[in-house]
Design a protein around this motif. Structure first.
Motif, PDB file in Angstrom:
ATOM      1  N   UNK A  31     -16.067 -61.588  25.277  1.00 52.82           N
ATOM      2  CA  UNK A  31     -16.634 -60.275  25.570  1.00 52.82           C
ATOM      3  C   UNK A  31     -15.584 -59.175  25.388  1.00 52.82           C
ATOM      4  N   UNK A  32     -15.963 -58.119  24.642  1.00 51.75           N
ATOM      5  CA  UNK A  32     -15.062 -56.998  24.364  1.00 51.75           C
ATOM      6  C   UNK A  32     -15.524 -55.802  25.185  1.00 51.75           C
ATOM      7  N   UNK A  33     -14.762 -55.510  26.250  1.00 53.55           N
ATOM      8  CA  UNK A  33     -15.164 -54.417  27.129  1.00 53.55           C
ATOM      9  C   UNK A  33     -15.124 -53.067  26.435  1.00 53.55           C
ATOM     10  N   UNK A  34     -14.219 -52.907  25.388  1.00 49.93           N
ATOM     11  CA  UNK A  34     -14.157 -51.631  24.687  1.00 49.93           C
ATOM     12  C   UNK A  34     -15.444 -51.377  23.909  1.00 49.93           C
ATOM     13  N   UNK A  35     -15.976 -52.425  23.254  1.00 46.09           N
ATOM     14  CA  UNK A  35     -17.249 -52.282  22.539  1.00 46.09           C
ATOM     15  C   UNK A  35     -18.393 -51.998  23.508  1.00 46.09           C
ATOM     16  N   UNK A  36     -18.312 -52.626  24.676  1.00 42.41           N
ATOM     17  CA  UNK A  36     -19.352 -52.374  25.681  1.00 42.41           C
ATOM     18  C   UNK A  36     -19.275 -50.927  26.170  1.00 42.41           C
ATOM     19  N   UNK A  37     -18.058 -50.410  26.249  1.00 43.52           N
ATOM     20  CA  UNK A  37     -17.904 -49.000  26.631  1.00 43.52           C
ATOM     21  C   UNK A  37     -18.520 -48.095  25.580  1.00 43.52           C
ATOM     22  N   UNK A  38     -18.329 -48.443  24.273  1.00 44.15           N
ATOM     23  CA  UNK A  38     -18.959 -47.655  23.214  1.00 44.15           C
ATOM     24  C   UNK A  38     -20.490 -47.640  23.384  1.00 44.15           C
ATOM     25  N   UNK A  39     -21.039 -48.790  23.751  1.00 52.08           N
ATOM     26  CA  UNK A  39     -22.488 -48.861  23.983  1.00 52.08           C
ATOM     27  C   UNK A  39     -22.888 -47.892  25.091  1.00 52.08           C
ATOM     28  N   UNK A  40     -22.133 -47.922  26.177  1.00 55.50           N
ATOM     29  CA  UNK A  40     -22.474 -47.064  27.313  1.00 55.50           C
ATOM     30  C   UNK A  40     -22.340 -45.583  26.955  1.00 55.50           C
ATOM     31  N   UNK A  41     -21.351 -45.231  26.139  1.00 56.58           N
ATOM     32  CA  UNK A  41     -21.217 -43.837  25.708  1.00 56.58           C
ATOM     33  C   UNK A  41     -22.415 -43.426  24.874  1.00 56.58           C
ATOM     34  N   UNK A  42     -22.933 -44.323  24.012  1.00 58.53           N
ATOM     35  CA  UNK A  42     -24.125 -44.021  23.222  1.00 58.53           C
ATOM     36  C   UNK A  42     -25.330 -43.814  24.129  1.00 58.53           C
ATOM     37  N   UNK A  43     -25.490 -44.702  25.097  1.00 58.90           N
ATOM     38  CA  UNK A  43     -26.619 -44.567  26.034  1.00 58.90           C
ATOM     39  C   UNK A  43     -26.493 -43.273  26.833  1.00 58.90           C
ATOM     40  N   UNK A  44     -25.275 -43.000  27.313  1.00 58.15           N
ATOM     41  CA  UNK A  44     -25.038 -41.787  28.085  1.00 58.15           C
ATOM     42  C   UNK A  44     -25.370 -40.546  27.261  1.00 58.15           C
ATOM     43  N   UNK A  45     -24.958 -40.532  25.990  1.00 58.93           N
ATOM     44  CA  UNK A  45     -25.210 -39.372  25.130  1.00 58.93           C
ATOM     45  C   UNK A  45     -26.700 -39.171  24.905  1.00 58.93           C
ATOM     46  N   UNK A  46     -27.420 -40.242  24.675  1.00 64.06           N
ATOM     47  CA  UNK A  46     -28.870 -40.128  24.452  1.00 64.06           C
ATOM     48  C   UNK A  46     -29.566 -39.608  25.706  1.00 64.06           C
ATOM     49  N   UNK A  47     -29.159 -40.097  26.855  1.00 59.53           N
ATOM     50  CA  UNK A  47     -29.774 -39.634  28.099  1.00 59.53           C
ATOM     51  C   UNK A  47     -29.458 -38.163  28.354  1.00 59.53           C
ATOM     52  N   UNK A  48     -28.208 -37.752  28.036  1.00 59.39           N
ATOM     53  CA  UNK A  48     -27.859 -36.347  28.212  1.00 59.39           C
ATOM     54  C   UNK A  48     -28.683 -35.450  27.293  1.00 59.39           C
ATOM     55  N   UNK A  49     -28.933 -35.911  26.058  1.00 64.03           N
ATOM     56  CA  UNK A  49     -29.750 -35.135  25.114  1.00 64.03           C
ATOM     57  C   UNK A  49     -31.185 -35.035  25.620  1.00 64.03           C
ATOM     58  N   UNK A  50     -31.712 -36.127  26.111  1.00 63.12           N
ATOM     59  CA  UNK A  50     -33.095 -36.117  26.598  1.00 63.12           C
ATOM     60  C   UNK A  50     -33.261 -35.231  27.831  1.00 63.12           C
TER      61      UNK A  50
END
Length: 695
Positions: A31-50
């Motif tokens: 498991x790569x926590x840095x890649x998981x962080x990238x996922x969370x940043x994408x989710x966070x950005x989409x939620x902020x846009x919505x």
């Protein structure tokens, strides 16, 4: 709908089923926590846009995210799955729309596969970490975009870094894919402009067997480089890193590409002992508002079905993995940092590997002053031997030997040009002293003889030898003895013209006087025959005419010489590398030999006439003395010519002065010594009867 592909797991394990009809099973681990962080940043950005209706009015964004397992094959499979909408769907949303854009991928190899497959369908693809310069090709990848700069700029920056610290002999490790190949190609083109040599290129990939990894390790151990650039993603580099640590290979300054310089594994206590102090560039970062609170709110109890959340918390709560992944040298939990990556250091560099000093990496040490580079056959240009510069050349600040100017020569260290010593006949050296002494001695003897002849001019011996011509001859000999003094000292325009013309004129005058005396002797012999009045026709006036006319001819030759091509001072470099010989160039060689030839012609005429009159019945026959003196004179000047031509430097001057003094002494001694002997030692023989041979 926005698609996303991230390398959440970094290792792909394929297990073969016992039943042949069943396809092999693929399992992803690590498991790569840095890649998981990238996922969370994408989710966070989409939620902020919505949340903000002003950004995309009347549009709501959704997302579907898949794992690529850091594999181009899996990434391509995930991209096709997202684009075609064939993935499993929940019953709550029976007709999900196809994705409008795709966020993918981290490594360039995965992005190349995805962009190549989906580009023709005009699907926008945005990469957050792929940097290969090849992806900038708009013909191949018309819909590919990225937020990270191309490796073209990173390669230029890495090359500038290498130049900044003076590293000229470096090794290279590249991933055996498009990212590594294109990155190293750009880097090599840049560093070659700075004269940097690549010692070796090691190729690795995470799927390589161990024997290939060991080959690269052996390549590093055998090389003399102290600086190595690793242009590889973290996943491809980790097997090699582990083996380097295992074999305790230290003392190397590592340079990293952006793909692993901020990765967590190089900062673990295990890896840090070999890779601490690594240099590299990171993409400029900025704080994202509200991101930290979003990351800290991740919980398996909040939404247990959320993708990868259980894997994330397993990693977080495991003591060993927590220590490895989050307790780095900076002492912070990087995952929950609002900035994302560990802080960079462009201000203070802690050289941890080489005693706190900037390491050096040279195939050959810098050549010391006075030596030049000599390329070693079969090796790069950075490998060379240091060869001492040849005589007359120097090397101080450059590595090439440069010749000294014409008037200079190299010192013993061959690092400085020093002025050559000038050489010419001086009054201080033994040869100059000897010439001066002999010259003054001859002049003194000539002057003393002249005084004797004036004092005893009424005696039979002086009268019989023609006192007027004798005094003219002695005066000319005096000048001949003084001529060598003009050959001593630094040559100048005036001394060069004086020494040759004075020599020619004085000797012409001298031989003209001897010629006049010879003619007098011959005519006196003929006058003894009855009816012959030759003696009356060749009196003092005719004698003066002979002397003057013969001398004037030489004067005219010298005037033409000085008018057309006169002698001049010259610096001669051909005799010695370390000395400049100052000598007089005769200007016109023909004029010089014409002057000598005219003197020789007069001498030969004198010799022939004196030889014919050598058996006159007089007891004191001067013809015999003239004959002997002319033989000496001709012998000296005949031997002078080859000696003059073959001599070098100031020896040429010495030969010429020797010939002048020898011939002058020959005339003085042969013609006047017998007379002085009679006058001073045997005065009883100084009578008319004795001179006429009647006693």
């Amino acid at each position: 709908m926005i698609g996303g592909i991230f390398p959440v797991f970094t290792t792909e394990i394929t297990s073969t089923s016992a039943y042949e009809s069943k396809p092999p099973e693929v399992e992803c681990t690590g498991f790569d926590w840095r890649a998981y962080r990238w996922i969370q940043v994408m989710i966070f950005s989409i939620e902020e846009i919505n949340k903000d209706p002003a950004i995309l009015p009347n549009i709501s964004l959704g997302y579907r995210i898949l794992d690529s397992c850091a594999s181009p094959t899996n990434a391509l499979r995930a991209a096709i799955t997202l684009a075609s909408g064939l993935e499993e769907i929940s019953t709550a949303f029976p007709c999900p729309p196809a994705i409008s854009a795709l966020i993918a991928e981290s490594e360039s190899s995965q992005s190349i596969a995805v962009a190549g497959a989906l580009g023709p369908f005009q699907l926008p693809i945005v990469s957050y970490f792929s940097t290969c310069a090849c992806l900038s090709d708009r013909l191949k990848y018309p819909t590919f975009f990225r937020t990270a700069p191309s490796d073209f700029f990173q390669a230029k920056a890495l090359a500038a870094l290498v130049k900044r610290f003076g590293w000229q002999w470096i090794g290279v490790i590249q991933s055996d894919n498009d990212y590594g190949r294109n990155g190293i190609l750009s880097f090599t083109e840049e560093v070659q402009k700075f004269g940097v040599c690549i010692a070796f290129v090691g190729k690795i990939l995470r799927t390589y067997p161990m024997d290939k990894i060991l080959n690269v390790v052996e390549m590093i151990k055998q090389s003399t480089v102290k600086v190595i650039l690793a242009f590889v993603p973290e996943g491809d580099f980790y097997p090699l890193m582990s083996e380097i640590v295992k074999q305790n290979i230290t003392g190397i300054q590592w340079i990293a590409s952006e793909s692993w310089i901020t990765a967590p594994r190089p900062s673990t206590p295990e890896i840090y002992q070999a890779f601490g102090g690594t240099l590299g560039f990171v993409v400029q970062k900025m704080a994202i508002p509200n991101l930290q609170s979003f990351l800290t709110s991740i919980s398996p109890y909040k939404d247990p079905s959320a993708a990868f959340v259980m894997d994330f918390w397993e990693t977080v709560v495991t003591d060993k993995l927590q220590r490895v992944n989050f307790r780095n040298q900076f002492g912070d939990n990087v995952f929950f940092d609002k900035n994302g990556d560990p802080p960079a250091y462009y201000d203070i560099i802690n050289w941890q590997l080489i005693n706190g000093q900037v390491p050096t990496s040279l195939c050959s040490n810098v050549c010391p002053v006075g030596t030049r580079k000599a390329h070693i056959k079969g090796k790069p240009i950075c490998c060379f031997d240091c060869i001492p510069c040849a005589d007359g050349t120097i090397a101080n600040l450059t590595a090439d030997c440069t010749p000294c100017p014409k008037e200079y020569w190299s010192n013993d260290r061959k690092d400085k040009c020093i002025l050559k010593t000038t050489e010419f006949l001086t009054y201080q050296e033994p040869m100059g002293i000897a010439v001066t002494v002999v010259s003054l001695l001859g002049a003194s003897l000539s002057l003393a003889t002249m005084m004797v002849f004036i004092r005893y001019r009424e005696t039979p011996v002086i009268k019989a030898s023609n006192s007027e011509l004798s005094c003219f001859l002695l005066f000319s000999l005096l000048l001949c003895f003084l001529c060598p003094l003009t050959f001593i000292g630094r040559p100048t325009v005036w001394t060069c013209m004086l020494r040759h013309t004075a020599f020619g004129v004085t000797f012409a005058l001298c031989i003209s006087c001897v010629l006049g005396k010879t003619i007098v002797v011959v005519t006196a012999f003929k006058a003894t025959f009855p009816g012959n009045n030759a003696a009356t026709k060749f009196g003092p006036a005719q004698q003066r005419i002979i002397v003057c006319s013969c001398t004037v001819i030489q004067i005219l030759i010298c005037i033409l010489w000085l008018k057309l091509n006169p002698p001049f001072p010259e610096m001669v470099f051909k005799y010695s590398h370390k000395k400049i010989v100052l000598e007089c160039n005769p200007g016109s060689e023909a004029a010089f030999y014409a002057v000598l030839g005219y003197i020789g012609l007069l001498a030969v005429i004198c010799l022939v006439l004196a030889f014919l009159a050598r058996k006159l019945p007089d007891n004191f026959n001067e013809a015999r003395f003239i004959t002997f003196s002319m033989l000496i004179f001709c012998s000296v000047w005949i031997t002078f010519i080859p000696a003059y031509i073959s001599s070098l430097g100031k020896l040429t001057v010495a030969v010429e002065t020797f010939a002048i003094l020898s011939s002058a002494f020959g005339l003085l001694i042969c013609i006047f010594a017998p007379k002085c002997y009679i006058i001073m030692i045997k005065p009883e023989k100084n009578t008319k009867k004795h001179v006429m041979g009647k006693i």
